[in-house]
Design an enzyme around this catalytic site. Structure first.
Site, mmCIF file in Angstrom:
data_model
loop_
_atom_site.group_PDB
_atom_site.id
_atom_site.type_symbol
_atom_site.label_atom_id
_atom_site.label_comp_id
_atom_site.label_asym_id
_atom_site.label_seq_id
_atom_site.Cartn_x
_atom_site.Cartn_y
_atom_site.Cartn_z
ATOM 1 N N ASP A 204 25.546 24.669 13.892
ATOM 2 C CA ASP A 204 24.527 24.464 13.748
ATOM 3 C C ASP A 204 24.213 25.785 15.157
ATOM 4 O O ASP A 204 24.537 26.045 15.750
ATOM 5 C CB ASP A 204 23.720 23.533 14.421
ATOM 6 N N ASP A 206 21.960 25.348 18.765
ATOM 7 C CA ASP A 206 21.491 25.129 19.790
ATOM 8 C C ASP A 206 20.300 25.058 20.798
ATOM 9 O O ASP A 206 21.323 25.730 21.708
ATOM 10 C CB ASP A 206 22.245 23.474 20.071
ATOM 11 N N ASP A 291 19.113 22.866 16.439
ATOM 12 C CA ASP A 291 18.114 22.238 16.547
ATOM 13 C C ASP A 291 17.981 22.938 18.024
ATOM 14 O O ASP A 291 18.565 23.364 18.518
ATOM 15 C CB ASP A 291 19.365 20.969 17.320
HETATM 16 P P1 TTP Z 1 26.056 19.783 17.941
HETATM 17 O O1 TTP Z 1 25.148 20.957 18.074
HETATM 18 O O2 TTP Z 1 26.449 18.442 16.926
HETATM 19 O O3 TTP Z 1 28.026 20.056 17.992
HETATM 20 P P2 TTP Z 1 28.163 21.583 18.747
HETATM 21 O O4 TTP Z 1 27.550 22.443 18.908
HETATM 22 O O5 TTP Z 1 29.424 21.273 19.807
HETATM 23 O O6 TTP Z 1 29.043 22.388 18.227
HETATM 24 P P3 TTP Z 1 29.162 23.069 15.816
HETATM 25 O O7 TTP Z 1 29.456 23.823 16.847
HETATM 26 O O8 TTP Z 1 29.389 22.468 15.694
HETATM 27 O O9 TTP Z 1 27.553 22.591 16.296
HETATM 28 O O10 TTP Z 1 25.654 19.089 19.619
HETATM 29 C C1 TTP Z 1 25.955 19.553 20.608
HETATM 30 C C2 TTP Z 1 25.881 18.986 21.915
HETATM 31 O O11 TTP Z 1 24.171 17.827 22.051
HETATM 32 C C3 TTP Z 1 26.865 18.059 21.940
HETATM 33 O O12 TTP Z 1 27.390 18.215 23.027
HETATM 34 C C4 TTP Z 1 26.492 16.295 21.764
HETATM 35 C C5 TTP Z 1 24.666 16.278 21.931
HETATM 36 N N1 TTP Z 1 23.899 15.459 21.246
HETATM 37 C C6 TTP Z 1 23.703 14.714 21.212
HETATM 38 O O13 TTP Z 1 23.975 15.192 22.632
HETATM 39 N N2 TTP Z 1 22.795 13.909 21.330
HETATM 40 C C7 TTP Z 1 22.624 14.200 19.934
HETATM 41 O O14 TTP Z 1 21.609 13.509 18.912
HETATM 42 C C8 TTP Z 1 23.862 15.385 19.413
HETATM 43 C C9 TTP Z 1 23.175 15.484 17.901
HETATM 44 C C10 TTP Z 1 24.016 16.175 19.762
HETATM 45 MN MN MN Z 2 25.801 23.358 17.956
HETATM 46 MN MN MN Z 3 23.480 20.104 17.270
#
Ligand code: TTP
Ligand code: MN
Ligand code: MN
Ligand code: MN
Length: 367
Positions: A204, A206, A291
């Site tokens: 995703d 963020d 997100d």
């Molecule tokens: P993610 O987007 O789940 O993971 P990521 O960006 O590290 O990996 P990817 O490349 O697969 O997307 O989460 C990003 C950060 O957000 C991670 O440090 C954990 C935090 N987080 C929360 O604090 N609360 C939540 O509910 C979620 C889903 C993530």
């Molecule tokens: Mn992510």
């Molecule tokens: Mn995320």
């Protein structure tokens, strides 16, 4: 009998937040194996085992070179008997029988397929599997009631399974920025999550949006959105904990509609019927998980640190804060239990300083 002098000893601190973990992983076969077992444990409601495997994998990610023999691992933290057995199996036999067995198991495969649907967690997948549902097809035939998130997740399943590239993340960043700034002049948008840590792809994208206002007008771009009002409020008499009312920290777990690169110049608008029945082969857009986290400026540094990840790095930071410093760290605040007060910070560096830690930049938080 092993000659002590011949053993290449690695030295790694046990807290991941004391280590610098880049994306340059020298032991991907071992860490993939342990991560798979972690995932299987997490999907099976065995979080403790999951964390143990994640910690073991993270220690191997921090090593400066490939492990060639188990004797090199002596003295390393976080490697329990189970993880060591898996590592030994791979080093000595080329593969771990447990990992291979898990990969092939119908249960694991079904859990993976079902939880890969946006909006479906381990609990739901478990229930469906008990009802004999192991595939997307069986799910569609089953007549199970899906909530809105799951319907959207199923509809965009193939798109959402495709990794998101950095170029796509940047394109979405520009759109989000433009949309946010047009309603909230002065708002600041920061890429967080894996892309901030330097990853080239993600599941995703963020973003952290910092502004006191909470209205986001991204309507034309969002295929699905679920916004959560934040319930955090600084309590005068205790550590950060959710309170019943207000404050504008908000999350939005959404599915974003991103036009194909050659079409991005033109303004995106509402979904048209033509879009809805697009054929994958002629797709003009793809769905991307996005997100959005909104934080008031006073919490910006904590939100930035808390949402940059990796998940294990975050967990370890909080463990360090609690166990070693008697502090409570969240993505909203840092509370000092001894002083009985919140510690204000406007940068990540300040938070590391409060925690008595050397600053670790995002690119070295890939534990
Ligand atoms: P993610 O987007 O789940 O993971 P990521 O960006 O590290 O990996 P990817 O490349 O697969 O997307 O989460 C990003 C950060 O957000 C991670 O440090 C954990 C935090 N987080 C929360 O604090 N609360 C939540 O509910 C979620 C889903 C993530
Ligand atoms: Mn992510
Ligand atoms: Mn995320
Ligand atoms: Mn290297």
């Amino acid at each position: 009998q092993i000659d002590e002098a011949e053993v290449v000893a690695f030295s790694v601190p046990s807290y991941a937040c004391l280590r610098r973990t880049t994306l340059d992983n020298h032991n991907p076969v071992l860490t993939d194996a342990l991560s798979l077992l972690a995932e299987n444990a997490e999907l099976s409601d065995e979080d403790g085992r999951g964390v143990a495997f994640r910690r073991a994998a993270a220690v191997l990610k921090a090593l400066p070179e490939p492990v060639t023999g188990v004797t090199q691992l002596r003295g390393l933290p976080c490697l329990g008997g189970h993880s060591l057995r898996v590592i030994r199996d791979i080093l000595e036999n080329g593969a771990s029988s447990e990992v291979e067995f898990t990969k092939q198991s119908e249960r694991f495969k079904a859990l993976k397929v079902l939880t890969d649907i946006f909006g479906v967690g381990a609990k739901t997948a478990e229930r469906w599997i008990r009802d004999g549902i192991h595939s997307l097809h069986q799910l569609q035939e089953s007549g199970q009631t899906l909530n809105r998130a799951q319907q959207a997740g199923l509809e965009h399943y193939d798109d959402l399974k495709q990794p998101v590239t950095k170029a796509e993340a940047d394109a979405i960043g520009e759109i989000v920025e433009e949309a946010v700034v047009s309603v909230l002049p002065g708002a600041q948008i920061t890429l967080i999550g894996g892309f901030r840590r330097g990853k080239l792809t993600g599941h995703d994208v963020d973003f952290l949006i910092t502004h006191p206002e909470e209205v986001l007008s991204l309507q034309g771009f969002l295929l699905y959105q679920k916004t959560t009002r934040n319930s955090y409020l600084e309590a005068k008499d205790g550590p950060a904990r959710p309170a019943s009312n207000m404050d504008r920290f908000e999350r939005c777990f959404s599915i974003f509609k991103l036009a194909d690169a050659e079409k991005r110049g033109t303004k995106q608008t509402e979904n048209t019927p033509e879009d809805t029945c697009r054929l994958a082969a002629h797709s003009r857009w793809r769905a991307v998980r996005v997100d959005l986290v909104v934080s008031p400026i006073s919490q910006f540094a904590f939100a930035l640190l808390g949402w940059t990840g990796s998940k294990l790095f975050e967990r370890e930071l909080r463990r360090w804060a609690g166990h070693e410093k008697a502090m409570s760290l969240s993505s909203h605040a840092l509370y000092d239990n001894k002083q009985g007060r919140y510690l204000k910070a406007t940068s990540e560096e300040e938070i590391f300083t409060y925690l008595g830690l050397e600053y670790i930049p995002p690119s070295e938080r890939n534990a």
